[in-house]
Design a protein around this motif. Structure first.
Motif, PDB file in Angstrom:
ATOM      1  N   LEU A  34       0.834  -1.207   0.000  1.00 44.48           N
ATOM      2  CA  LEU A  34       0.000   0.000   0.000  1.00 44.48           C
ATOM      3  C   LEU A  34       0.863   1.249   0.000  1.00 44.48           C
ATOM      4  N   SER A  35       0.644   2.079  -0.992  1.00 44.04           N
ATOM      5  CA  SER A  35       1.284   3.384  -1.080  1.00 44.04           C
ATOM      6  C   SER A  35       0.190   4.421  -1.288  1.00 44.04           C
ATOM      7  N   SER A  36       0.576   5.675  -1.433  1.00 45.14           N
ATOM      8  CA  SER A  36      -0.449   6.702  -1.590  1.00 45.14           C
ATOM      9  C   SER A  36       0.149   8.023  -2.037  1.00 45.14           C
ATOM     10  N   GLY A  37      -0.658   8.805  -2.753  1.00 51.07           N
ATOM     11  CA  GLY A  37      -0.348  10.210  -2.918  1.00 51.07           C
ATOM     12  C   GLY A  37      -0.590  10.920  -1.592  1.00 51.07           C
ATOM     13  N   ILE A  38      -0.085  12.121  -1.462  1.00 48.97           N
ATOM     14  CA  ILE A  38      -0.254  12.867  -0.209  1.00 48.97           C
ATOM     15  C   ILE A  38      -1.534  13.684  -0.290  1.00 48.97           C
ATOM     16  N   ILE A  39      -2.473  13.412   0.631  1.00 45.39           N
ATOM     17  CA  ILE A  39      -3.727  14.162   0.672  1.00 45.39           C
ATOM     18  C   ILE A  39      -3.837  14.891   2.011  1.00 45.39           C
ATOM     19  N   ARG A  40      -4.280  16.136   1.957  1.00 48.42           N
ATOM     20  CA  ARG A  40      -4.409  17.008   3.129  1.00 48.42           C
ATOM     21  C   ARG A  40      -3.057  17.309   3.750  1.00 48.42           C
ATOM     22  N   SER A  41      -2.411  16.261   4.287  1.00 52.58           N
ATOM     23  CA  SER A  41      -1.094  16.424   4.908  1.00 52.58           C
ATOM     24  C   SER A  41      -0.427  15.057   4.992  1.00 52.58           C
ATOM     25  N   SER A  42       0.858  15.073   5.269  1.00 53.18           N
ATOM     26  CA  SER A  42       1.581  13.806   5.418  1.00 53.18           C
ATOM     27  C   SER A  42       1.020  12.991   6.573  1.00 53.18           C
ATOM     28  N   ASP A  43       0.726  13.655   7.696  1.00 49.85           N
ATOM     29  CA  ASP A  43       0.207  12.938   8.861  1.00 49.85           C
ATOM     30  C   ASP A  43      -1.157  12.322   8.579  1.00 49.85           C
ATOM     31  N   TYR A  44      -2.035  13.079   7.928  1.00 47.89           N
ATOM     32  CA  TYR A  44      -3.375  12.559   7.639  1.00 47.89           C
ATOM     33  C   TYR A  44      -3.278  11.321   6.749  1.00 47.89           C
TER      34      TYR A  44
END
Length: 416
Positions: free
Chosen positions: A112-122
């Motif tokens: 599982l990977s992801s683009g950054i949404i809202r913030s890195s922590d979120y």
């Protein structure tokens, strides 16, 4: 806009994840999911549509949580300014997809990977929650690999390591200058700082595990498969020498299990300073071969580059052969007398073959036919070895020795 179904999202986000090569399950440990009631096992399982070192084909659900991203890395298809179709999974959708695919024996785990949404922590919170639900709510014992976001809260990264078998933190490009030019929102020192923190936590976990064994207890494990990274090859003007220098420092400074190399893929609406065509896949292959020499064959970076005087690995021959051609005075090597360290440097001999040779020669001197039965092919090695009944003679000193090992021009053109 119509709401996308889970399967429509899967089509988009599985395709978007194909650019990330940094997933493997080698080195992980089996998780016990409360007795025998858990789901799955991680032992020997891993990568999606790839092969384990022993040749097994292994599979993995490899997806992005979302391809939305607030960053605008110019080499990335999912950058903020990219005109691609976007999608986003909910936490529950990823959990259910993983469980459903696993129960149908389609996969052996999750990457599982992801683009950054809202913030890195979120974003990191969402990914950790998926892993937590799989482990704690559904007793999932399959493999989990989480892509770590470097500037996320260290507490989230610690949680990620508790649930995941492996963590990966992508260094992205081989040099800090390249990263600053093509991904100015990312920070090379921050990436390395996070790698260092994961390394320290892995060392702590190893100590806790050792102490717990003495107490006959079982402590929580932290990412038993260690950490890996990926760098993109060919997006900037980094030489292979630069790439191998970065890899060497990553292995020595951060104890990485694996560095993955991914040939840059041209993307739509790319900036003019990005290459219009993909670099030769053979370049990526040569880097993997060089990486293998670094990790398993006792070579250092400078030795590998002896066969690459312009800082670029020879595409026509593999790095070990290129080195041997530069070190003709070291050959031929006596199969019956040479130490393991020297046998590892003979072109055409692999680690398993060398182990068998060493075991067999204890029983008596090996002849050429004996070695031929141990080694898959002696086409290359025969020019660099001596046996009880074999000496390559003038072949070792032949001026056209390199040319003898070149693929036919048509085959070489296809490889490039």
């Amino acid at each position: 806009m119509a709401q996308k179904s889970t399967m429509e999202k899967l089509a988009i986000l599985a395709d978007a994840a194909k650019y990330d090569a940094s997933c493997a399950s080698s080195g992980t440990a089996r998780r016990d999911s409360v007795g025998t009631k858990g789901i799955g096992s991680t032992t020997g399982m891993g990568i999606c549509h790839s092969y384990a070192p022993d040749g097994r084909c292994i599979s993995l659900l490899k997806i992005l949580l979302t391809n939305f991203c607030i960053f605008d890395c110019r080499y990335c298809i999912n950058r903020a300014s990219s005109n691609v179709e976007r999608a986003r999974f909910s936490v529950d959708e990823v959990v259910q997809l993983t469980l459903n695919f696993y129960k149908r024996n389609y996969i052996e785990g999750l990457f599982l990977s992801s683009g950054i949404i809202r913030s890195s922590d979120y974003t990191m919170e969402q990914m950790v929650e998926i892993a937590r639900r799989l482990r704690e709510d559904h007793l999932f014992g399959g493999y989990i690999h989480l892509k770590t976001i470097p500037d996320a809260d260290p507490r989230l990264i610690d949680l990620a390591g508790r649930y995941a078998d492996r963590l990966s933190i992508n260094i992205e490009l081989p040099t800090e200058a390249g990263l600053a030019a093509f991904a100015p929102e990312k920070n090379a020192p921050s990436i390395r700082k996070t790698m260092g923190a994961v390394k320290m936590r892995l060392l702590e976990s190893a100590g806790e595990h050792k102490a717990a064994k003495l107490m006959k207890a079982k402590p929580p494990r932290f990412a038993p498969g260690g950490q890996s990274t990926q760098m993109i090859v060919g997006a900037d003007n980094s030489l292979d020498a630069d790439i191998l220098q970065t890899s060497t420092s990553l292995y020595s400074d951060y104890g990485l299990r694996r560095v993955y190399y991914s040939a840059y893929s041209p993307i739509p609406d790319a900036s003019s300073d990005l290459p219009p065509v993909r670099p030769p896949l053979l370049r990526e292959h040569r880097l993997y071969q060089a990486d293998w020499l670094l990790r398993f064959y006792g070579f250092n970076r400078d030795e590998i580059l002896e066969g690459a005087p312009n800082g670029m690995l020879d595409l026509a021959v593999d790095p070990k052969l290129a080195w041997a051609l530069q070190r003709r005075e070291e050959f031929p090597v006596d199969i019956n007398r040479a130490p393991r360290e020297m046998l590892l440097r003979v072109p055409g001999l692999g680690i398993k073959s060398i182990q068998r040779i060493i075991a067999a020669r204890r029983q008596g001197a090996l002849r050429f036919g004996d070695v031929a039965r141990i080694v898959r092919s002696l086409k290359i090695a025969k020019a660099f070895i001596i046996c009880a009944d074999w000496h390559p003679g003038g072949l070792t000193d032949s001026a056209d020795l390199r040319a003898r090992f070149l693929p036919p021009p048509r085959q070489m053109a296809l490889m490039l």
